[in-house]
Design a protein around this motif. Structure first.
Motif, PDB file in Angstrom:
ATOM      1  N   PRO A 143       6.757  31.518   5.962  1.00 50.70           N
ATOM      2  CA  PRO A 143       7.808  30.630   6.416  1.00 50.70           C
ATOM      3  C   PRO A 143       9.169  31.086   5.889  1.00 50.70           C
ATOM      4  O   PRO A 143       9.259  31.693   4.824  1.00 50.70           O
ATOM      5  N   LEU A 144      10.200  30.807   6.625  1.00 44.16           N
ATOM      6  CA  LEU A 144      11.574  30.923   6.141  1.00 44.16           C
ATOM      7  C   LEU A 144      12.323  29.742   6.737  1.00 44.16           C
ATOM      8  O   LEU A 144      12.699  29.756   7.914  1.00 44.16           O
ATOM      9  N   ASP A 145      12.420  28.686   5.960  1.00 41.08           N
ATOM     10  CA  ASP A 145      12.974  27.421   6.426  1.00 41.08           C
ATOM     11  C   ASP A 145      12.225  26.958   7.677  1.00 41.08           C
ATOM     12  O   ASP A 145      11.015  26.789   7.631  1.00 41.08           O
ATOM     13  N   GLU A 146      12.906  26.829   8.799  1.00 41.52           N
ATOM     14  CA  GLU A 146      12.242  26.311  10.002  1.00 41.52           C
ATOM     15  C   GLU A 146      11.404  27.370  10.729  1.00 41.52           C
ATOM     16  O   GLU A 146      10.609  27.053  11.611  1.00 41.52           O
ATOM     17  N   ALA A 147      11.570  28.640  10.358  1.00 44.67           N
ATOM     18  CA  ALA A 147      10.867  29.740  11.033  1.00 44.67           C
ATOM     19  C   ALA A 147       9.520  30.001  10.373  1.00 44.67           C
ATOM     20  O   ALA A 147       9.374  29.876   9.155  1.00 44.67           O
ATOM     21  N   LEU A 148       8.552  30.361  11.195  1.00 43.94           N
ATOM     22  CA  LEU A 148       7.218  30.691  10.700  1.00 43.94           C
ATOM     23  C   LEU A 148       6.713  31.897  11.485  1.00 43.94           C
ATOM     24  O   LEU A 148       6.676  31.869  12.722  1.00 43.94           O
ATOM     25  N   ALA A 149       6.341  32.957  10.765  1.00 47.60           N
ATOM     26  CA  ALA A 149       5.897  34.192  11.420  1.00 47.60           C
ATOM     27  C   ALA A 149       4.546  34.619  10.880  1.00 47.60           C
ATOM     28  O   ALA A 149       4.269  34.500   9.684  1.00 47.60           O
ATOM     29  N   PRO A 172      10.552  34.167  20.222  1.00 48.04           N
ATOM     30  CA  PRO A 172      11.358  33.432  21.195  1.00 48.04           C
ATOM     31  C   PRO A 172      12.618  34.215  21.542  1.00 48.04           C
ATOM     32  O   PRO A 172      12.995  35.160  20.843  1.00 48.04           O
ATOM     33  N   ASP A 173      13.261  33.830  22.621  1.00 49.65           N
ATOM     34  CA  ASP A 173      14.562  34.406  22.948  1.00 49.65           C
ATOM     35  C   ASP A 173      15.547  34.036  21.845  1.00 49.65           C
ATOM     36  O   ASP A 173      15.577  32.895  21.372  1.00 49.65           O
ATOM     37  N   VAL A 200       5.831  34.983  16.266  1.00 53.12           N
ATOM     38  CA  VAL A 200       6.654  33.919  15.710  1.00 53.12           C
ATOM     39  C   VAL A 200       6.085  32.590  16.192  1.00 53.12           C
ATOM     40  O   VAL A 200       5.993  32.339  17.394  1.00 53.12           O
ATOM     41  N   LEU A 201       5.679  31.770  15.238  1.00 49.10           N
ATOM     42  CA  LEU A 201       5.040  30.493  15.561  1.00 49.10           C
ATOM     43  C   LEU A 201       6.054  29.376  15.737  1.00 49.10           C
ATOM     44  O   LEU A 201       5.795  28.412  16.476  1.00 49.10           O
ATOM     45  N   SER A 202       7.200  29.475  15.053  1.00 45.12           N
ATOM     46  CA  SER A 202       8.285  28.514  15.235  1.00 45.12           C
ATOM     47  C   SER A 202       9.562  29.095  14.672  1.00 45.12           C
ATOM     48  O   SER A 202       9.529  30.049  13.893  1.00 45.12           O
ATOM     49  N   GLY A 203      10.686  28.514  15.091  1.00 50.01           N
ATOM     50  CA  GLY A 203      11.970  28.946  14.556  1.00 50.01           C
ATOM     51  C   GLY A 203      13.091  28.805  15.557  1.00 50.01           C
ATOM     52  O   GLY A 203      12.868  28.929  16.762  1.00 50.01           O
ATOM     53  N   ARG A 204      14.300  28.536  15.031  1.00 53.70           N
ATOM     54  CA  ARG A 204      15.491  28.395  15.868  1.00 53.70           C
ATOM     55  C   ARG A 204      16.585  29.373  15.457  1.00 53.70           C
ATOM     56  O   ARG A 204      17.258  29.946  16.285  1.00 53.70           O
ATOM     57  N   ASN A 205      16.772  29.529  14.150  1.00 51.97           N
ATOM     58  CA  ASN A 205      17.838  30.371  13.635  1.00 51.97           C
ATOM     59  C   ASN A 205      17.424  31.839  13.720  1.00 51.97           C
ATOM     60  O   ASN A 205      16.393  32.232  13.168  1.00 51.97           O
ATOM     61  N   ALA A 206      18.225  32.652  14.403  1.00 57.03           N
ATOM     62  CA  ALA A 206      17.849  34.048  14.645  1.00 57.03           C
ATOM     63  C   ALA A 206      17.631  34.815  13.350  1.00 57.03           C
ATOM     64  O   ALA A 206      16.675  35.596  13.236  1.00 57.03           O
ATOM     65  N   HIS A 207      18.493  34.619  12.378  1.00 64.38           N
ATOM     66  CA  HIS A 207      18.335  35.314  11.094  1.00 64.38           C
ATOM     67  C   HIS A 207      16.991  34.959  10.466  1.00 64.38           C
ATOM     68  O   HIS A 207      16.251  35.846  10.027  1.00 64.38           O
ATOM     69  N   HIS A 208      16.669  33.693  10.452  1.00 63.33           N
ATOM     70  CA  HIS A 208      15.398  33.256   9.873  1.00 63.33           C
ATOM     71  C   HIS A 208      14.205  33.808  10.651  1.00 63.33           C
ATOM     72  O   HIS A 208      13.210  34.238  10.049  1.00 63.33           O
ATOM     73  N   VAL A 209      14.295  33.776  11.964  1.00 62.97           N
ATOM     74  CA  VAL A 209      13.180  34.232  12.806  1.00 62.97           C
ATOM     75  C   VAL A 209      12.888  35.705  12.565  1.00 62.97           C
ATOM     76  O   VAL A 209      11.729  36.107  12.402  1.00 62.97           O
ATOM     77  N   VAL A 210      13.917  36.525  12.532  1.00 62.94           N
ATOM     78  CA  VAL A 210      13.703  37.962  12.337  1.00 62.94           C
ATOM     79  C   VAL A 210      13.261  38.244  10.899  1.00 62.94           C
ATOM     80  O   VAL A 210      12.310  38.997  10.667  1.00 62.94           O
TER      81      VAL A 210
END
Length: 195
Positions: A98-104, A121-122, A154-164
């Motif tokens: 996890p990274l905050d709201e992102a999960l990979a 996600p896009d 990527v299982l969840s996430g909104r913020n691009a920095h966090h997602v990557v």
């Protein structure tokens, strides 16, 4: 036996040096001229426990594509070379990070057979000067040159920095497990006898 590699790769588009120690302490020095990519490669070094030194000079006056691609190819080649004959390794590794709201999620098989599956996600187009469409290409390039199978989702996430960043950390942790030496593994971890 040291599990290290030094790869120098020079083309008309880039000049790359990658030094890798699989049994390091997570010290990474990365300078590609693409700051966010430097940050991501540093995540691999730190969270995989690799000592990693990367220096790339590329045609950034065009864009970051060649620089990032060629560095990824050199890193994958260094990974393959440092693994040597793969005797005694765990071979498989997986991690959910996890990274905050992102999960990979990342799953790796040091199989000798390159295959990459990447689902995210896009995202917005840029993080600083980093083109977010390069993320998949980075993992494809590493996979191809390292000759590994890699699944990143990527299982969840909104913020691009966090997602990557969550993806790179997950890949790092999966690699950490896969390259680890396991006293219970005798020889090559495959019924084929080769990886």
């Amino acid at each position: 036996m040291a599990r290290t590699a030094r790869i120098a790769r020079k083309t008309l588009e880039s000049d790359v040096l990658v030094e890798l120690d699989l049994d390091g302490t997570g010290v990474a020095t990365v300078d590609t001229g693409v700051p966010f990519y430097d940050h991501m490669l540093s995540q691999i070094g730190k969270h995989a426990g690799f000592d990693l030194n990367v220096r790339t000079r590329g045609d950034l006056h065009i864009d970051a594509h060649h620089t990032v691609e060629d560095t990824s190819i050199a890193f994958g080649t260094a990974l393959r070379e440092a693994l040597g004959d793969k005797v005694g390794i765990r071979r498989f590794g997986d991690a959910t990070v996890p990274l905050d709201e992102a999960l990979a999620l990342a799953v790796v098989d040091l199989s000798g057979r390159p295959y990459c599956v990447h689902v995210e996600p896009d995202l917005v187009g840029l993080i600083g000067t980093y083109d977010t469409t390069l993320t998949r290409h980075i993992f494809e390039s590493i996979t191809s040159s390292a000759r590994i199978a890699l699944h990143v989702r990527v299982l969840s996430g909104r913020n691009a920095h966090h997602v990557v960043e969550a993806q790179f950390k997950a890949v790092a942790r999966a690699l950490r497990d896969a390259v680890a030496l396991d006293a219970r593994v005798a020889g090559i971890p495959s019924t084929k006898g080769v990886l």
